[in-house]
Write a protein that holds these residues in place. Structure first.
Motif, PDB file in Angstrom:
ATOM      1  N   VAL A   1       6.827  -7.693  14.822  1.00 36.30           N
ATOM      2  CA  VAL A   1       5.458  -7.849  14.329  1.00 36.30           C
ATOM      3  C   VAL A   1       4.765  -8.828  15.280  1.00 36.30           C
ATOM      4  O   VAL A   1       5.406  -9.392  16.159  1.00 36.30           O
TER       5      VAL A   1
ATOM      6  N   LYS B   1       0.658  -6.347  12.329  1.00 32.16           N
ATOM      7  CA  LYS B   1       1.486  -5.397  13.072  1.00 32.16           C
ATOM      8  C   LYS B   1       1.158  -5.469  14.557  1.00 32.16           C
ATOM      9  O   LYS B   1       0.094  -5.951  14.950  1.00 32.16           O
TER      10      LYS B   1
ATOM     11  N   SER C   1       6.455  -0.578  16.022  1.00 28.88           N
ATOM     12  CA  SER C   1       7.482  -1.602  15.824  1.00 28.88           C
ATOM     13  C   SER C   1       8.835  -1.057  16.249  1.00 28.88           C
ATOM     14  O   SER C   1       9.009   0.156  16.408  1.00 28.88           O
TER      15      SER C   1
ATOM     16  N   VAL D   1       3.359  -6.654   5.340  1.00 26.09           N
ATOM     17  CA  VAL D   1       3.229  -6.132   6.695  1.00 26.09           C
ATOM     18  C   VAL D   1       4.330  -5.111   6.951  1.00 26.09           C
ATOM     19  O   VAL D   1       4.096  -4.021   7.469  1.00 26.09           O
TER      20      VAL D   1
ATOM     21  N   ILE E   1       4.268  -0.876   7.836  1.00 31.66           N
ATOM     22  CA  ILE E   1       4.726  -0.188   9.056  1.00 31.66           C
ATOM     23  C   ILE E   1       6.029   0.556   8.805  1.00 31.66           C
ATOM     24  O   ILE E   1       6.734   0.948   9.730  1.00 31.66           O
TER      25      ILE E   1
END
Lengths: 494, 299, 295
Positions: free
Chosen positions: A205, A354, A365, A440, A444
């Motif tokens: 991140v 992100k 990621s 977060v 993702i």
């Protein structure tokens, strides 16, 4: 305590004998000095006997209970659980990992009174532990029952397959449906068996020093608006302009001794320089070239600096962050614990978002780093060790402790949007950062790519960290040229 | 039994009993490992089994650019330590041996102190001094001189310089002591004779000191060549591990350690060892030949 | 080294001035040299009185601001805490290893050298050649097979594994041999006439008169053992067996170097060798330079 007194007295005895000899030598009478020297060793021996005798006295003066506790502390080991249970040895290179098993073994013993365990965790320095593990696996004796293996070292250890390690397939089966599959796959051997149990995903991140950005007149909305690397660089330039472009302040730092940035780039384009399990390694990937070229430009323009000592997960890196020389950087989720452990004064300043991507719509990621825990073939009770290990690391109870104490982004995806788990106000990480880290992560969830760690990985990693990244970022070498040189080295090994 | 006892105490058997520990240690800790390093260099030793691979380890070494860097580094280091650690200590020794220096004992002790410290300690101290931060000692000096700051341990020239500085720091005093004891062994009559012939100080140095100091010089040269080629711990401490940026601190033994120990490739690591062995033996032979012929000429 | 024949009174004023100037220069040269050489240790010593965090910010650099200097690192090192206990455990391990190594190495090398000097027998020269031959191969080449051998012999992680490979030190044997060749061999015959056995002669008659050689070698051997890193680092596995240099090295970790203990501990670790050196400087030099003179 005992040993220390002994050591001190021995030194004293030794120094005393040498000083006696000293007098003779200074007086200039050679034979006297000879005598002093030759008798040195026996005299010191005698001194140690005295020391042993004196020691009892010294110990008696101190609180005896404390003495015992202190003696235990001398070696970085800790024993937990039921002394009558099956005894297991566990090695790690991170002390708090050991504590995790300590906590879990107490719970295990409560739930399984008929199959209790006693576990001794020993913490060794990183390189030492892996070297020791390899030699004792080689020798067929001396290895622990359970051992943490860092992912970079995993290929060396998994090379022994089931002659060295116990396959975890069966013991892990009950938990697999909720685990991130890619994370299980990175710890598998060339025979397809799973040998290592993960702690975390290690999803990357972007960390932003929001307090510093706000001082420069930027807001959280500006950060949230970043989608691509171009946006990211533009925001950085805006920040630097706002603070007057001082020479020692930068937007971010790029690494010469770590491949994280390159991994992110590969995940975004869905590439993998190892070629996956059994594939052919190729470091001359478009994603890698793009990332290196971009970073080279940043360094030249002053947007980025080269991380002191090579990457941010080092003492010098922490200092650099504390000094606000950089205000943003991409790193895996587990870096949160570095904040709480080494930079507590930054509490409340940082915001997690992100990572930017090269082209909108890409994955953003990648799972980085990690420690796979293995059960060795030298374990006393292989089944019990495997069952305990999988339970300690993959059950919900285990995952809860991993998050609370170790600060890892657990591999059990079901927990990511479990309100009680992810939004617990008592959790130190939830308190430390401006937003909830798991929000977060959940955002993702489907954008986490995988780069494998295979037998060629140590070679690639070493070449990148020793040579390529230095060449590109410090010495201004052309990216194509540096990658060609790296490919030559990699080709030699495959 | 009695016969055996008698034999054991006889003058014939005694010397063999005395040298027995050496023979055992020689076989166990020299011949055996030497032979097995040769054997292993032709093998690929994996956890799952050992395979004979002929000369492929050596073929790989020929292509291995990192190994070439290691050899180059070791040679550069060795040659430069010879250049720095023979003439200067010799000069200092001559000064020390003259009557020109006051408080000799004190200076000698000061120069010798670094040799007492462990590499771990000296390496750590020098790493901190060569830190890339503006407040590291070397950067303080260069900043005061108006040169700005440097990333000392990231560049080839300064990295090698740091290694050489550690070497000079540790060994100047020791080598000086060697030369002093060599000078002590020179008959003063030689200088008296030179004085009578009206020789200048330089002539005495050139035609009396240097030739008569030859055994000492050869000794210092030999140990320096060995120490230079086998250097590893200095670099290990300076870069806090076997890795260094662009491999500027990688030496032959460092590579042997990395392959053989860290990566558990005993076969390939042994091949590296064999190359070092061949180099060491070659230097020995060259030295024997050169000394032999020079010795004859003098006679 | 000149002016052996000239009498003081005959020296002209010019010569004397020139000599005085040279003396000042030469002495100054050594003063500067000594300063440069002692400097890093001095800087380390100063740093050991400061909090370790300052080292991270400042690097190693002399800052003689006495107001910021404290004894904290040392009180911590000697205090009742985990690091202090660890440190003195390493210290004790190093001392034990040093004493045992010195004792056994000297004993073994002495008797081997005795056997190589005091008798005449066919294999004598060949054996001595082998001693010299072991010096021709750098020890580092043998670390991989020796390491494997130690694993097979189950000597890994033991003091024997650390000590045994070096116990027949060629240079130590060489030194003893040189020393003993200068001793009168009549003593052996005298001893035999008195009815002493060969072994009695070795230990009761010859050993006492070899004392100076023992002193010189003991010091060198002690220093070597105290400072040895590479081999013990490979052989020792258990943290509770580490010697001081290996232990100090473990304080350097990626997540924070324990400079408080590291620097103070390093400085205190130099102390024993330093004191021995100051007291026995003469033997140090004798032992070190034995090989250099004869070549």
């Amino acid at each position: 305590m005992k040993k220390k007194v002994l050591a001190t007295l021995m030194t004293a005895a030794m120094l005393a004998t040498t000083l006696v000899g000293c007098g003779g030598g200074d007086a200039g009478s050679a034979p006297a000095a000879d005598g002093g020297a030759a008798e040195e060793a026996p005299a010191a021996d005698a001194g140690s006997d005295d020391a042993a005798a004196a020691d009892d006295g010294a110990a008696a003066e101190e609180a005896p209970a404390e003495d015992a506790a202190a003696a235990e502390e001398e070696i970085p080991t800790a024993t937990f659980g039921d002394p009558n249970g099956t005894h297991m040895e566990m090695w790690t290179f991170v002390e708090i990992h050991g504590q995790h098993y300590g906590n879990m073994v107490e719970k295990w013993n409560e739930q399984n009174p008929d199959r209790t365990i006693e576990i001794t965790c020993t913490t060794y320095p990183y390189a030492d532990m892996h070297t020791k593990l390899l030699t004792s696996l080689n020798a067929g004796t001396g290895a622990p029952d359970i051992c943490d293996v860092e992912i970079g070292q995993f290929p060396n250890v998994v090379a022994g397959l089931d002659t060295w390690l116990v396959p975890q397939n069966d013991a892990a089966a009950p938990y697999l449906d909720t685990m991130v599959p890619a994370r299980m796959a990175v710890y598998s051997g060339s025979d397809g068996n799973n040998y290592g149990i993960p702690y975390h995903v290690g999803a990357t991140v972007m960390y932003y020093n929001m307090a510093a950005l706000e001082e420069a007149g930027l807001s959280q909305a500006d950060v949230d608006a970043v989608v691509t690397w171009d946006d990211y660089a533009a925001l950085g330039q805006k920040y630097l302009d706002a603070i007057g472009n001082p020479e020692d302040k930068h937007w971010t730092s790029v690494d010469t001794a770590g491949c994280d940035w390159l991994w992110i780039a590969m995940a975004e384009y869905g590439e993998d320089w190892t070629g996956g399990m059994g594939g052919t390694a190729n470091v001359q990937l478009d994603s890698v070239k793009k990332m290196l070229t971009m970073q080279q430009e940043w360094v030249n323009s002053g947007l980025a600096m080269v991380s002191p000592d090579g990457h941010v997960d080092l003492e010098a890196g922490f200092q650099n962050i504390l000094d606000h020389n950089i205000v943003s950087f991409p790193k895996a989720m587990w870096y949160m614990s570095r904040f709480t452990n080494y930079m507590p004064e930054e509490k409340g300043n940082w915001y997690i978002a992100k990572c930017p991507v090269f082209e909108a719509g890409q994955k953003c990621s990648v799972g980085i780093g990690g420690t796979g825990t293995v059960v060795t073939q030298q374990a006393v009770d292989k089944d019990l060790a495997s069952e305990f290990l999988c339970w300690a690391k993959m059950s919900e109870e285990g995952e809860q402790l991993i998050w609370d104490n170790l600060g890892f982004d657990v591999c059990n995806t079901v927990l990511w949007n479990d309100d009680a788990f992810a939004h617990d106000e008592n959790n130190q990480y939830n308190q430390f950062f401006r937003n909830f880290p798991y929000d977060v992560l959940y955002g993702i969830k489907d954008d986490i790519g995988t780069v494998y760690t295979t037998s060629i990985s140590p070679t690639i990693n070493e070449q990148m960290c020793n040579v390529t990244l230095n060449d590109v970022l410090e010495n201004g070498v052309d990216v194509e040229e540096a990658l060609q040189a790296a490919q030559d080295v990699v080709d030699l090994e495959q | 039994m009695n016969k055996f006892k008698k034999f054991f105490y006889s003058q014939k058997a005694a010397p063999y009993v005395f040298v027995l520990p050496f023979i055992i240690s020689f076989l166990l800790f020299w011949i055996y490992p030497l032979c097995s390093t040769i054997t292993m260099s032709f093998q690929d030793i994996k956890p799952t089994g050992t395979e004979w691979v002929g000369i492929s380890n050596f073929q790989k070494l020929l292509k291995d650019k990192i190994f070439h860097t290691a050899i180059k580094n070791s040679f550069q280091y060795m040659v430069l330590t010879l250049v720095l650690l023979i003439p200067f200590p010799m000069f200092f020794a001559v000064l020390m041996d003259s009557r020109l220096v006051k408080a000799k004992g004190f200076w000698k002790a000061c120069l010798y102190v670094p040799a007492l410290t462990s590499v771990v300690i000296s390496g750590t101290l020098f790493r901190l001094m060569f830190s890339e931060y503006p407040t590291g000692q070397m950067n303080v000096i260069t900043t005061a001189l108006g040169l700005g700051t440097f990333k000392w341990l990231k560049m080839k020239a300064t990295g090698l310089g740091a290694l050489l500085l550690v070497a000079c720091w540790r060994w100047t005093g020791v080598n000086m002591l060697y030369f002093i004891s060599g000078l002590k062994a020179i008959d003063t009559a030689m200088y008296e004779a030179a004085d009578i012939d009206g020789a200048t100080a330089w002539q005495k140095f050139r035609y009396v000191t240097i030739p008569l100091l030859k055994p000492t010089t050869v000794y210092v040269l030999t140990i320096s060549v060995y120490a230079g080629l086998a250097m590893f711990m200095e670099s290990y401490m300076l870069w806090a591990g076997p890795d260094s940026p662009n491999n500027i601190g990688l030496t032959i033994v460092g590579y042997l350690y990395k392959r053989g120990i860290t990566k558990n490739q005993l076969g390939y690591g042994s091949a590296v060892g064999i190359v070092l062995l061949v180099i060491a033996l070659a230097i020995n032979i060259v030295q024997l030949v050169v000394n032999g012929t020079l010795g004859k000429e003098e006679k | 080294m000149a002016e052996t024949t000239s009498v003081k009174g005959e020296e002209t004023m010019g010569m004397r001035t020139k000599r005085n100037i040279l003396t000042v220069f030469a002495t100054a040269l050594f003063a500067v040299l000594s300063f440069l050489i002692v400097y890093p240790l001095f800087a380390g010593l100063i740093a050991s009185f400061r909090p370790g965090t300052e080292l991270i910010r400042r690097g190693l650099s002399i800052n003689l601001d006495f107001s910021t200097m404290t004894l904290n690192n040392y009180t911590y090192l000697f205090g009742n805490n985990v690091d202090g206990h660890k440190y003195f455990m390493w210290y004790k391990n190093s001392l034990v290893l040093m004493l045992v190594t010195v004792f056994l190495t000297l004993l073994v090398c002495y008797i081997v050298a005795y056997g190589l000097t005091m008798y005449n027998y066919p294999l004598k020269n060949f054996l001595f050649f082998l001693v010299i031959a072991t010096m021709m191969v750098p020890f580092e080449i043998l670390i991989l097979p020796l390491y494997k051998e130690m694993i097979n012999l189950k000597l890994v992680d033991t003091i024997w594994g650390v000590m045994l490979p070096g116990i027949c030190g060629a240079s130590t044997i060489f030194f003893f041999r040189q020393y003993m060749s200068g001793l009168p061999k009549d003593l052996l015959d005298a001893g035999r006439i008195d009815g002493a056995t060969e072994y009695g002669i070795c230990f009761k008659i010859m050993m006492p008169i070899t004392k100076p050689a023992f002193a010189a070698m003991a010091i060198l051997c002690a220093m070597g053992s105290w400072n040895n890193v590479l081999w013990p680092m490979l052989v020792y596995r258990s943290a509770e067996k580490f010697t001081l240099p290996i232990g100090l090295n473990t304080l350097l970790t990626p997540y924070g170097n324990n400079y408080d203990v590291l620097i103070a501990g390093s400085m205190f670790g130099i102390l024993p060798v330093f004191i021995i050196f100051l007291c026995f400087q003469r033997y140090f030099i004798e032992g070190m330079t034995a090989g250099a003179v004869k070549g």
